[in-house]
Scaffold this active site. Structure first.
Site, PDB file in Angstrom:
ATOM      1  N   VAL A   9       0.833  -1.218   0.000  1.00  0.00           N
ATOM      2  CA  VAL A   9       0.000   0.000   0.000  1.00  0.00           C
ATOM      3  C   VAL A   9       0.863   1.263   0.000  1.00  0.00           C
ATOM      4  CG1 VAL A   9      -1.699   1.314   1.367  1.00  0.00           C
ATOM      5  CG2 VAL A   9      -1.924  -1.155   1.154  1.00  0.00           C
ATOM      6  N   ILE A  40     -13.384 -16.630  -2.809  1.00  0.00           N
ATOM      7  CA  ILE A  40     -13.168 -16.687  -4.268  1.00  0.00           C
ATOM      8  C   ILE A  40     -13.257 -15.277  -4.846  1.00  0.00           C
ATOM      9  CG2 ILE A  40     -13.988 -17.629  -6.457  1.00  0.00           C
ATOM     10  CD1 ILE A  40     -15.330 -19.876  -4.900  1.00  0.00           C
ATOM     11  N   ASP A  62     -29.857 -17.900   0.629  1.00  0.00           N
ATOM     12  CA  ASP A  62     -28.482 -17.379   0.678  1.00  0.00           C
ATOM     13  C   ASP A  62     -27.918 -17.298  -0.751  1.00  0.00           C
ATOM     14  OD1 ASP A  62     -25.813 -16.967   2.220  1.00  0.00           O
ATOM     15  OD2 ASP A  62     -25.377 -18.639   0.882  1.00  0.00           O
ATOM     16  N   LYS A 112     -26.712 -13.971  -3.277  1.00  0.00           N
ATOM     17  CA  LYS A 112     -25.414 -13.907  -3.955  1.00  0.00           C
ATOM     18  C   LYS A 112     -25.583 -13.783  -5.474  1.00  0.00           C
ATOM     19  CE  LYS A 112     -23.204 -16.562  -0.258  1.00  0.00           C
ATOM     20  NZ  LYS A 112     -22.959 -17.934   0.208  1.00  0.00           N
ATOM     21  N   GLY A 129     -16.120 -19.190   5.679  1.00  0.00           N
ATOM     22  CA  GLY A 129     -15.110 -19.506   6.694  1.00  0.00           C
ATOM     23  C   GLY A 129     -14.272 -18.293   7.049  1.00  0.00           C
TER      24      GLY A 129
HETATM   25  P1  NDP Z   1     -20.760 -13.552  13.695  1.00  0.00           P
HETATM   26  O1  NDP Z   1     -22.154 -13.758  14.166  1.00  0.00           O
HETATM   27  O2  NDP Z   1     -19.746 -14.592  13.987  1.00  0.00           O
HETATM   28  O3  NDP Z   1     -20.211 -12.164  14.246  1.00  0.00           O
HETATM   29  C1  NDP Z   1     -20.968 -10.991  14.285  1.00  0.00           C
HETATM   30  C2  NDP Z   1     -20.202  -9.957  15.082  1.00  0.00           C
HETATM   31  O4  NDP Z   1     -20.888  -8.721  14.981  1.00  0.00           O
HETATM   32  C3  NDP Z   1     -20.070 -10.276  16.567  1.00  0.00           C
HETATM   33  O5  NDP Z   1     -18.807  -9.874  17.010  1.00  0.00           O
HETATM   34  C4  NDP Z   1     -21.152  -9.418  17.218  1.00  0.00           C
HETATM   35  O6  NDP Z   1     -20.799  -8.955  18.517  1.00  0.00           O
HETATM   36  C5  NDP Z   1     -21.205  -8.227  16.286  1.00  0.00           C
HETATM   37  N1  NDP Z   1     -22.534  -7.631  16.188  1.00  0.00           N
HETATM   38  C6  NDP Z   1     -23.655  -8.167  15.641  1.00  0.00           C
HETATM   39  N2  NDP Z   1     -24.684  -7.309  15.705  1.00  0.00           N
HETATM   40  C7  NDP Z   1     -24.212  -6.212  16.297  1.00  0.00           C
HETATM   41  C8  NDP Z   1     -24.789  -4.966  16.667  1.00  0.00           C
HETATM   42  N3  NDP Z   1     -26.077  -4.690  16.418  1.00  0.00           N
HETATM   43  N4  NDP Z   1     -24.004  -4.049  17.264  1.00  0.00           N
HETATM   44  C9  NDP Z   1     -22.702  -4.316  17.523  1.00  0.00           C
HETATM   45  N5  NDP Z   1     -22.076  -5.459  17.197  1.00  0.00           N
HETATM   46  C10 NDP Z   1     -22.837  -6.407  16.591  1.00  0.00           C
HETATM   47  O7  NDP Z   1     -20.866 -13.312  12.104  1.00  0.00           O
HETATM   48  P2  NDP Z   1     -19.834 -13.740  10.975  1.00  0.00           P
HETATM   49  O8  NDP Z   1     -18.506 -13.216  11.315  1.00  0.00           O
HETATM   50  O9  NDP Z   1     -19.991 -15.180  10.651  1.00  0.00           O
HETATM   51  O10 NDP Z   1     -20.428 -12.947   9.713  1.00  0.00           O
HETATM   52  C11 NDP Z   1     -20.258 -11.558   9.595  1.00  0.00           C
HETATM   53  C12 NDP Z   1     -20.735 -11.102   8.220  1.00  0.00           C
HETATM   54  O11 NDP Z   1     -19.970 -11.753   7.216  1.00  0.00           O
HETATM   55  C13 NDP Z   1     -22.201 -11.419   7.911  1.00  0.00           C
HETATM   56  O12 NDP Z   1     -22.738 -10.387   7.134  1.00  0.00           O
HETATM   57  C14 NDP Z   1     -22.102 -12.690   7.085  1.00  0.00           C
HETATM   58  O13 NDP Z   1     -23.195 -12.870   6.194  1.00  0.00           O
HETATM   59  C15 NDP Z   1     -20.843 -12.409   6.296  1.00  0.00           C
HETATM   60  N6  NDP Z   1     -20.181 -13.617   5.811  1.00  0.00           N
HETATM   61  C16 NDP Z   1     -19.908 -14.645   6.663  1.00  0.00           C
HETATM   62  C17 NDP Z   1     -19.291 -15.781   6.199  1.00  0.00           C
HETATM   63  C18 NDP Z   1     -18.940 -16.899   7.121  1.00  0.00           C
HETATM   64  O14 NDP Z   1     -18.351 -17.888   6.659  1.00  0.00           O
HETATM   65  N7  NDP Z   1     -19.256 -16.802   8.418  1.00  0.00           N
HETATM   66  C19 NDP Z   1     -18.910 -15.923   4.778  1.00  0.00           C
HETATM   67  C20 NDP Z   1     -19.192 -14.747   3.973  1.00  0.00           C
HETATM   68  C21 NDP Z   1     -19.830 -13.663   4.482  1.00  0.00           C
HETATM   69  P3  NDP Z   1     -20.570  -9.960  19.762  1.00  0.00           P
HETATM   70  O15 NDP Z   1     -19.328 -10.747  19.392  1.00  0.00           O
HETATM   71  O16 NDP Z   1     -20.340  -9.092  20.923  1.00  0.00           O
HETATM   72  O17 NDP Z   1     -21.773 -10.817  19.823  1.00  0.00           O
HETATM   73  N1  HSE Z   2     -23.990 -20.229   4.681  1.00  0.00           N
HETATM   74  C1  HSE Z   2     -23.154 -19.948   3.550  1.00  0.00           C
HETATM   75  C2  HSE Z   2     -22.811 -21.238   2.807  1.00  0.00           C
HETATM   76  C3  HSE Z   2     -21.873 -19.266   3.921  1.00  0.00           C
HETATM   77  O1  HSE Z   2     -23.159 -22.332   3.266  1.00  0.00           O
HETATM   78  O2  HSE Z   2     -22.201 -21.139   1.750  1.00  0.00           O
HETATM   79  C4  HSE Z   2     -22.041 -17.801   4.164  1.00  0.00           C
HETATM   80  O3  HSE Z   2     -22.328 -17.132   2.970  1.00  0.00           O
END
Ligand code: NDP
Ligand code: HSE
Length: 430
Positions: A34, A136, A201, A205, A302
């Site tokens: 960067v 991907i 889901d 996408k 993941g």
């Molecule tokens: P998680 O549920 O594991 O984590 C969500 C985080 O956001 C937590 O740390 C939670 O806080 C915080 N949070 C949620 N709501 C609030 C709020 N209203 N105010 C403040 N903090 C908040 O989610 P993921 O990491 O799995 O997913 C995150 C995003 O990424 C989603 O949009 C999901 O669709 C997307 N995504 C996920 C994938 C996956 O493999 N998991 C793949 C591709 C996209 P706390 O920890 O305190 O509860």
């Molecule tokens: N739940 C999704 C899947 C992952 O099974 O591919 C998050 O987009």
């Protein structure tokens, strides 16, 4: 100029943890790439006392203003999920001239247009590579590397949970419920798997991918959706005997005037590159007028795979800040194409019907299909159960409305016990 680019992150769950790990393990190379150091300044969570996989306790806050209104922060990374709250926070970030990176497909598939408009108004970047197929690279390739093409079609396995289930049904001979239970036990499927198994889901996408591929805004409600809950091990077995595999695909095809966008199970020839994508893996097959056929393959979800996409976006936003070029690639939906209704779409179909095992039955079914202009490519009699025979038919390409008219009549025939499955066939011409 500030010697560091500061990041505020909304959320510290699976993906947030991955982002922290990647920024920390690859930080010095990223700084070279960067030209400035990238520093995580603050992280918003709900529960500040929760035990975290990595120690970021000194960065945690429960007040979104610490990030959104903090003039020190250049880039906001939204990895918390939700639609309404994330939408509100991202708009606030844009108003405060911060670039935004998100992995939130639920949000982008519904509010993409408004988010792009707000980013453009404020002269900042809005990136969302992690929202489709996790690690991907597909959004930037479509927006940049392939943007000299006219895209004819995008077709992909964009949900890992359902691909895992269908693989377990195919390779392990399991029925749907058993395969789902296994996917849940291994942590692929959520405790509430509805969004995955009902195709929702994948619909979010494909709405995002179709908008980019066809330069026309397609939102989640525009997508025709069917899930995989009705697929049986018989369908998988018969498909394989006929030279096909069963996959849940997101499909978008377009012309200059119109686009069809759908998610449903398909029979795909076993020689097609998508047929060999197994377990939780994702792949997206893109056909452009110049490039021809190309396929993108990898892990669609993941912690680290998705963080790979999110950190790639952070670096792009940081480079644009460093070079004074934010907003270089904004919304590419400069057309307004008609969205085809599913009844107008033409497909080949696989149909499994239980009928009385009597002479003349096949002729009466074929007659109904013929009257609705549905031409049959093959008819095979499968197992017998009592005095019922199971018949599997493959049609030639037919307009969906004609097929549905014929099936409505066939379901009413006294010799028909049940129309068991109706699955579209993709990836083979004629
Ligand atoms: P998680 O549920 O594991 O984590 C969500 C985080 O956001 C937590 O740390 C939670 O806080 C915080 N949070 C949620 N709501 C609030 C709020 N209203 N105010 C403040 N903090 C908040 O989610 P993921 O990491 O799995 O997913 C995150 C995003 O990424 C989603 O949009 C999901 O669709 C997307 N995504 C996920 C994938 C996956 O493999 N998991 C793949 C591709 C996209 P706390 O920890 O305190 O509860
Ligand atoms: N739940 C999704 C899947 C992952 O099974 O591919 C998050 O987009």
């Amino acid at each position: 100029m500030n010697p560091v680019i500061k990041i505020g992150m909304l959320g510290m769950g699976n993906i947030g943890t991955g982002v922290v790990k990647v920024l920390s393990s690859n930080g010095s190379d990223i700084e070279e790439k960067v030209g400035r150091r990238i520093q995580l300044e603050s992280i918003l969570v709900r529960d500040i006392k929760k035990k975290r996989a990595v120690d970021v306790s000194h960065l945690l806050t429960t007040d979104p203003a610490d990030i959104l209104e903090n003039p020190e922060i250049d880039i906001v990374v939204e990895v918390m999920g939700t639609i309404d709250t994330a939408f509100e926070y991202i708009l606030r970030a844009f108003e405060n001239k911060k670039a935004v990176v998100t992995a939130n497909k639920d949000l982008v598939a519904v509010h993409g247009k408004k988010l792009f408009e707000a980013a453009e108004e404020n002269g900042v970047d809005f990136f969302f590579e992690g929202s489709v197929a996790g690690g991907i690279p597909i959004i930037r390739p479509l927006k940049e590397c392939l943007c000299g093409n006219r895209i004819n079609g995008v077709m992909g396995i964009i949900n890992g949970t359902t691909n895992y289930i269908l693989t377990a049904m195919s390779h392990g001979g399991k029925e749907f419920a058993e395969a789902l239970e296994e996917a849940q036990r291994l942590g692929y499927a959520e405790p509430d798997p509805t969004a995955d198994i009902e195709g929702l889901d994948a619909a979010r996408k494909i709405a995002i991918l179709a908008s980019i591929a066809f330069n026309s805004r397609i939102t989640y409600p525009d997508v025709y959706v069917e899930g995989i809950t009705k697929i049986t091990s018989y369908d998988i077995q018969y498909a394989e005997e006929l030279g096909y595999r069963v996959k849940l695909l997101g499909i978008a095809k377009g012309t200059e005037e119109e686009v069809e966008v759908r998610v449903h199970p398909v029979l795909i020839p076993s020689s097609h590159p998508l047929a060999s994508v197994y377990n939780e893996f994702n792949a997206i097959f893109v056909e452009g007028d110049a490039v021809g056929e190309t396929m993108f393959y990898g892990k669609g979800a993941g912690e680290l795979p998705t963080a790979s996409a999110v950190v790639g976006d952070i670096i792009s936003a940081a480079r644009n800040i460093q070079n004074g070029t934010p907003g270089r690639i904004g919304c590419t939906c400069f057309k307004n194409k008609r969205i085809k209704h599913i009844s107008e779409v033409e497909s080949k179909f696989y149909i499994r019907i239980s009928v009385s095992d009597r002479p003349g039955v096949l002729a009466s079914i074929a007659g109904v299909f013929g009257n609705s202009s549905v031409s049959l490519a093959s008819v095979i009699q499968k197992r017998l159960e009592g005095d019922l025979a199971e018949v599997v038919l493959i049609t030639h390409k037919v307009r969906e409305a004609n097929l549905r008219d014929a099936l409505a009549i066939i379901e009413g025939l006294s010799v028909v016990a049940e129309v068991g499955s109706v699955i579209r066939v993709e990836g083979s011409e004629e």
